[in-house]
Design a protein around this motif. Sequence first.
Motif, PDB file in Angstrom:
ATOM      1  N   VAL A   1      22.354   0.656   7.871  1.00  0.00           N
ATOM      2  CA  VAL A   1      22.109   1.311   9.164  1.00  0.00           C
ATOM      3  C   VAL A   1      22.726   0.492  10.288  1.00  0.00           C
ATOM      4  O   VAL A   1      23.327   1.040  11.223  1.00  0.00           O
ATOM      5  N   TYR A   2      22.605  -0.838  10.198  1.00  0.00           N
ATOM      6  CA  TYR A   2      23.190  -1.685  11.241  1.00  0.00           C
ATOM      7  C   TYR A   2      24.721  -1.585  11.237  1.00  0.00           C
ATOM      8  O   TYR A   2      25.349  -1.446  12.287  1.00  0.00           O
ATOM      9  N   ILE A   3      25.320  -1.642  10.063  1.00  0.00           N
ATOM     10  CA  ILE A   3      26.786  -1.558   9.977  1.00  0.00           C
ATOM     11  C   ILE A   3      27.272  -0.221  10.517  1.00  0.00           C
ATOM     12  O   ILE A   3      28.262  -0.152  11.260  1.00  0.00           O
ATOM     13  N   SER A   4      26.565   0.852  10.160  1.00  0.00           N
ATOM     14  CA  SER A   4      26.969   2.175  10.653  1.00  0.00           C
ATOM     15  C   SER A   4      26.813   2.269  12.165  1.00  0.00           C
ATOM     16  O   SER A   4      27.609   2.924  12.851  1.00  0.00           O
ATOM     17  N   LYS A   5      25.816   1.586  12.705  1.00  0.00           N
ATOM     18  CA  LYS A   5      25.647   1.573  14.163  1.00  0.00           C
ATOM     19  C   LYS A   5      26.834   0.889  14.838  1.00  0.00           C
ATOM     20  O   LYS A   5      27.377   1.396  15.834  1.00  0.00           O
TER      21      LYS A   5
ATOM     22  N   ARG B   1      32.687 -10.388   9.946  1.00  0.00           N
ATOM     23  CA  ARG B   1      31.250 -10.598   9.710  1.00  0.00           C
ATOM     24  C   ARG B   1      30.638  -9.386   8.994  1.00  0.00           C
ATOM     25  O   ARG B   1      29.766  -9.536   8.145  1.00  0.00           O
ATOM     26  N   LEU B   2      31.070  -8.177   9.358  1.00  0.00           N
ATOM     27  CA  LEU B   2      30.572  -6.976   8.677  1.00  0.00           C
ATOM     28  C   LEU B   2      30.969  -6.995   7.208  1.00  0.00           C
ATOM     29  O   LEU B   2      30.173  -6.633   6.327  1.00  0.00           O
ATOM     30  N   GLN B   3      32.199  -7.412   6.941  1.00  0.00           N
ATOM     31  CA  GLN B   3      32.665  -7.468   5.556  1.00  0.00           C
ATOM     32  C   GLN B   3      31.882  -8.520   4.769  1.00  0.00           C
ATOM     33  O   GLN B   3      31.541  -8.299   3.594  1.00  0.00           O
ATOM     34  N   ASP B   4      31.598  -9.657   5.394  1.00  0.00           N
ATOM     35  CA  ASP B   4      30.778 -10.686   4.729  1.00  0.00           C
ATOM     36  C   ASP B   4      29.385 -10.150   4.401  1.00  0.00           C
ATOM     37  O   ASP B   4      28.824 -10.436   3.331  1.00  0.00           O
ATOM     38  N   LEU B   5      28.820  -9.356   5.330  1.00  0.00           N
ATOM     39  CA  LEU B   5      27.493  -8.785   5.105  1.00  0.00           C
ATOM     40  C   LEU B   5      27.523  -7.803   3.939  1.00  0.00           C
ATOM     41  O   LEU B   5      26.596  -7.780   3.107  1.00  0.00           O
TER      42      LEU B   5
ATOM     43  N   ILE C   1      21.428 -10.782   7.222  1.00  0.00           N
ATOM     44  CA  ILE C   1      21.529  -9.615   8.106  1.00  0.00           C
ATOM     45  C   ILE C   1      21.312 -10.038   9.552  1.00  0.00           C
ATOM     46  O   ILE C   1      22.085  -9.679  10.456  1.00  0.00           O
ATOM     47  N   GLU C   2      20.266 -10.832   9.777  1.00  0.00           N
ATOM     48  CA  GLU C   2      19.969 -11.279  11.144  1.00  0.00           C
ATOM     49  C   GLU C   2      21.070 -12.182  11.688  1.00  0.00           C
ATOM     50  O   GLU C   2      21.436 -12.088  12.862  1.00  0.00           O
ATOM     51  N   ASP C   3      21.614 -13.051  10.834  1.00  0.00           N
ATOM     52  CA  ASP C   3      22.722 -13.914  11.274  1.00  0.00           C
ATOM     53  C   ASP C   3      23.938 -13.079  11.643  1.00  0.00           C
ATOM     54  O   ASP C   3      24.623 -13.355  12.642  1.00  0.00           O
ATOM     55  N   ALA C   4      24.210 -12.059  10.830  1.00  0.00           N
ATOM     56  CA  ALA C   4      25.357 -11.190  11.112  1.00  0.00           C
ATOM     57  C   ALA C   4      25.178 -10.471  12.444  1.00  0.00           C
ATOM     58  O   ALA C   4      26.128 -10.339  13.235  1.00  0.00           O
ATOM     59  N   GLN C   5      23.960 -10.010  12.712  1.00  0.00           N
ATOM     60  CA  GLN C   5      23.700  -9.327  13.978  1.00  0.00           C
ATOM     61  C   GLN C   5      23.979 -10.242  15.170  1.00  0.00           C
ATOM     62  O   GLN C   5      24.588  -9.837  16.163  1.00  0.00           O
ATOM     63  N   LYS C   6      23.537 -11.496  15.060  1.00  0.00           N
ATOM     64  CA  LYS C   6      23.767 -12.453  16.150  1.00  0.00           C
ATOM     65  C   LYS C   6      25.262 -12.766  16.296  1.00  0.00           C
ATOM     66  O   LYS C   6      25.797 -12.817  17.407  1.00  0.00           O
ATOM     67  N   GLU C   7      25.932 -12.983  15.174  1.00  0.00           N
ATOM     68  CA  GLU C   7      27.346 -13.367  15.214  1.00  0.00           C
ATOM     69  C   GLU C   7      28.215 -12.222  15.724  1.00  0.00           C
ATOM     70  O   GLU C   7      29.184 -12.450  16.459  1.00  0.00           O
ATOM     71  N   ILE C   8      27.868 -10.988  15.359  1.00  0.00           N
ATOM     72  CA  ILE C   8      28.645  -9.847  15.830  1.00  0.00           C
ATOM     73  C   ILE C   8      28.423  -9.623  17.315  1.00  0.00           C
ATOM     74  O   ILE C   8      29.363  -9.320  18.069  1.00  0.00           O
ATOM     75  N   ALA C   9      27.182  -9.792  17.769  1.00  0.00           N
ATOM     76  CA  ALA C   9      26.911  -9.686  19.208  1.00  0.00           C
ATOM     77  C   ALA C   9      27.710 -10.738  19.972  1.00  0.00           C
ATOM     78  O   ALA C   9      28.295 -10.458  21.027  1.00  0.00           O
ATOM     79  N   ALA C  10      27.757 -11.961  19.419  1.00  0.00           N
ATOM     80  CA  ALA C  10      28.513 -13.029  20.070  1.00  0.00           C
ATOM     81  C   ALA C  10      30.006 -12.720  20.062  1.00  0.00           C
ATOM     82  O   ALA C  10      30.713 -12.986  21.051  1.00  0.00           O
ATOM     83  N   ALA C  11      30.503 -12.150  18.966  1.00  0.00           N
ATOM     84  CA  ALA C  11      31.931 -11.817  18.881  1.00  0.00           C
ATOM     85  C   ALA C  11      32.307 -10.749  19.902  1.00  0.00           C
ATOM     86  O   ALA C  11      33.330 -10.856  20.591  1.00  0.00           O
ATOM     87  N   LEU C  12      31.482  -9.711  20.026  1.00  0.00           N
ATOM     88  CA  LEU C  12      31.788  -8.636  20.976  1.00  0.00           C
ATOM     89  C   LEU C  12      31.676  -9.126  22.416  1.00  0.00           C
ATOM     90  O   LEU C  12      32.370  -8.615  23.306  1.00  0.00           O
ATOM     91  N   ALA C  13      30.804 -10.117  22.643  1.00  0.00           N
ATOM     92  CA  ALA C  13      30.678 -10.683  23.991  1.00  0.00           C
ATOM     93  C   ALA C  13      31.797 -11.668  24.300  1.00  0.00           C
ATOM     94  O   ALA C  13      31.977 -12.064  25.448  1.00  0.00           O
ATOM     95  N   ASP C  14      32.549 -12.058  23.290  1.00  0.00           N
ATOM     96  CA  ASP C  14      33.665 -12.989  23.465  1.00  0.00           C
ATOM     97  C   ASP C  14      34.973 -12.212  23.500  1.00  0.00           C
ATOM     98  O   ASP C  14      35.728 -12.180  22.534  1.00  0.00           O
TER      99      ASP C  14
END
Length: 898
Positions: A630-634, A601-605, A578-591
């Motif tokens: 909750v994180y995915i829905s956010k 990444r959400l699908q992998d989670l 979960i924590e890795d997904a949060q970091k990777e998604i933040a990095a993806a949106l910043a890229d």
Amino acid sequence: KRLPAQPSNAWKECHVRMRVWLLSVCAVSHLFSLGAETTFAVSSARPLPQFSPNLVVAEGAALRMADEANAVKKPEWIEPCGGSGGRRMPLMVSNTLTSGKVEFKPKDGNTVRWYICGPTVYDSSHLGHARTYVAFDVIRRILENFFGFDIFCVMNITDVDDKIILRARRNHLLKIYKESCPPLAKVIEDGESELAKAKKKFNDKLAKLEEDLAKETKSGQKKSIQEEIDILKYKHNQVLAQEEALKLAQAGKMQAPDLIDKVGDLLASKLDEEQGAEIRDQQIFRSHAAFYEQEYHEDMKSLGVRPPDVLTRVTEFIPQIVSYIQKIIDNGFAYEAQGSVYFDIRSFSKTHSYRKLSWNEASMLSALAEAEGALSSGEGKRTEFDFALWKKSKPGEPSWESPWGGGRPGWHIECSVMASEILGDTLDIHGGGIDLCFPHHDNELAQAEAYYGHQQWVNYFLHSGHLYIGYQKMSKSLKNFFTIREILKGGSTMKVSEEESVVLPAYSPRQLRILFMMHEWDKPMYFSKDTLDVAVGKEKTFKEFFGAVKAMAREDVKGVSSLPQAWGEAENVLNRKIEDAQKEIAAALADNFNTPQALLRLQDLVTSCNIYMNSPDARAKFLLVNKAAVYISKIFRVLGIDDNGSDFPFLTSAGAGGDEEVLSSALDAFCSLREDIRAAARAKEEAEWFKGKVQTVKSAVLKELHEAAKSRSSLLPQVLSAFEGWVESVAQAASAGSAASDYLELCDRVRDDVLPAIGVRLEDRPDGFLWKLDDPEVLARERQQKLMQAAEAQKKKVENKLEKVRKELEKWSGCSVAAGEMFKPLTDKYSKFDDQGIPTHNAAGEELSKKQRQGVEKDYKKREADHAKFLEQGGQSFLEGKRSEIAQLEEQLKALTT
């Protein structure tokens, strides 16, 4: 602690500290309790006196003196040295001005000034519009909801333009023509006269383009010219189709009203040429634009695209446009010629850079000419690259007064003026489709920089990528486009190859949004039935996950106090994911707002959570799975995939209301009864068991649920109605002494028909059942799709069997001829036969060679054996059976096809 009768100084100091501490706690508690009162009870030999401000000050001073005496020091705080976190990483965006990614830095702190090129409203909005505006909506949401920027968004509507003028005028004249009810001969005459002109125009233009293609040496330009030729030929095919309609009318096979509909383009062109200049009512143009503008807004709302903060129309900015143009003239970058005003490219290029966006492209005069519009004359231009800021209006065109005479704005000037008027001399972001890059956006930049006298009006230019239908760029000219409404409604036909087409079902706005986010927003996108199916599959994956988590939540609430909560290795592993997904998604949106990577990444989670929830080793911890949900829905809310604010997106059902607790009880009872009935049917229980079960449910369960449902307006009454109806069906089956299979069929009907109709998805599982709320229309579509797939599978099965039986008939029909008769009809090969019927001489009368003789003898023996088998099968009656079977299969196939 109780104070002693003769307290020491240390005790006295402790007492004072305690009193100050209690007062501080009470004050802090009061501040944070939001009005709730807090009572402290202190056991003491003497009651605490009333606190007064003077007492507090005096005791505070005493404490400070004591602290100084004891040299009390504040403990040191060590600043963390970890990472800065995903949201603080630089936000990189693809900027056409730099031809690459650069860090995003708004000019004014957190405020982002953004201008979006809106539609030219001359026709219905199509998938290209959907792709562009959904992409910018997603980016806007990410900037606001994830990175915390304050967006000020302005978008224009082009409501006066050559395309609007021509379309509105022609539609108006054709409507009048049709209402006049002209005779068929008149319609044919008018159509044929325009047909001849259209053919000549096509031949002349085709010859010119083919000549240009032969001379061109650059591959990029050759490709561009070839695309023009393809579009021209496609348009001409439409002309030829109208020619066929004229031939049918001449043969008496079509009446005048139908012919007008078929050859409307030809007739409208003729009418506009003859009568277009007579149009004086400007409301004709405004009404046309207003109709399609309203359609556009409705389409965007249906797609979940948020409206801009400011909406501008060209016709509402005419005075500002005139003033803007005058200043460009005064600055020496434009000139008046024969009532029109043109931008002076040569003068501008001396002090500025022109074509900042398309600097590395070859010269595209055809694109420049197309942007000027079909009604532009270009009279008085100093160079072919100069473009119109103000167009002199001709008769039949809308017109406004200006220092240069009656006219209307050029296409490019409108955006420079309206964006400058609202957002000022510098834009953080300007957005639009890549097809607007040249000349529209290049010319916008030139105009604004000529007006302000600076070198950079826009800091970041965002262009959404091309949309391809199949592997061909979508184009209204090629007619290979779908309107937004057609895709949402379903029923449109899409070519998947030169020979094959498919009829598209209806797709939801959410499925389209997921589809667009599966592709990088600034790259080409290939739209096909396959990619649509992938988007639908992704939505289903997420929906089923949220349904499973919500079902888990229902169970957790019932027995949370008795469930173990201690973590093991499985929980630690999932939490890290979960924590890795949060970091990777933040990095993806910043890229560069990389939504494809974020979705992946959400699908992998979700996959990791499903594996954890379905693990047989230990009971899954709801709180941990809920953290992921909750994180995915956010993130879904950030991206606009789901805006309902729930921790479990996609699971809303019409009318569910706030009665979920009672609704859950009703559905649990309904599904539990179904489970009991299924088990009893499989165990072949007697009818009395079913009767007793039904009576218990009626007298206890349903009565209690009806009591709880009083005065509630939600889905609950529908559930109870369905529940009662099904209980009655079970009761009737029990009274009739039905077989076990009848009860199982009733159970299947609950899952497949009854519950989906009220928005409940029921899944049978090895360990019981799982129900989820869903949209009844979605469930109906899924059911219909399953039936269609089953029908298609059955059709394929029948086709395969039919082919097999036909081959068998062909084989056995050949075997029905005896070995002695099989060669005699072959007179083109053989002329003489022996007593058995085996050939001895060829058609020329020559005796067969030894090798040839061996070959026919071998065929004879094989047929002899096959004929014997044929007789064993039943002979001619066997063939008749095969023919009858083929007839039955053909009837089945016909029924399945229709």
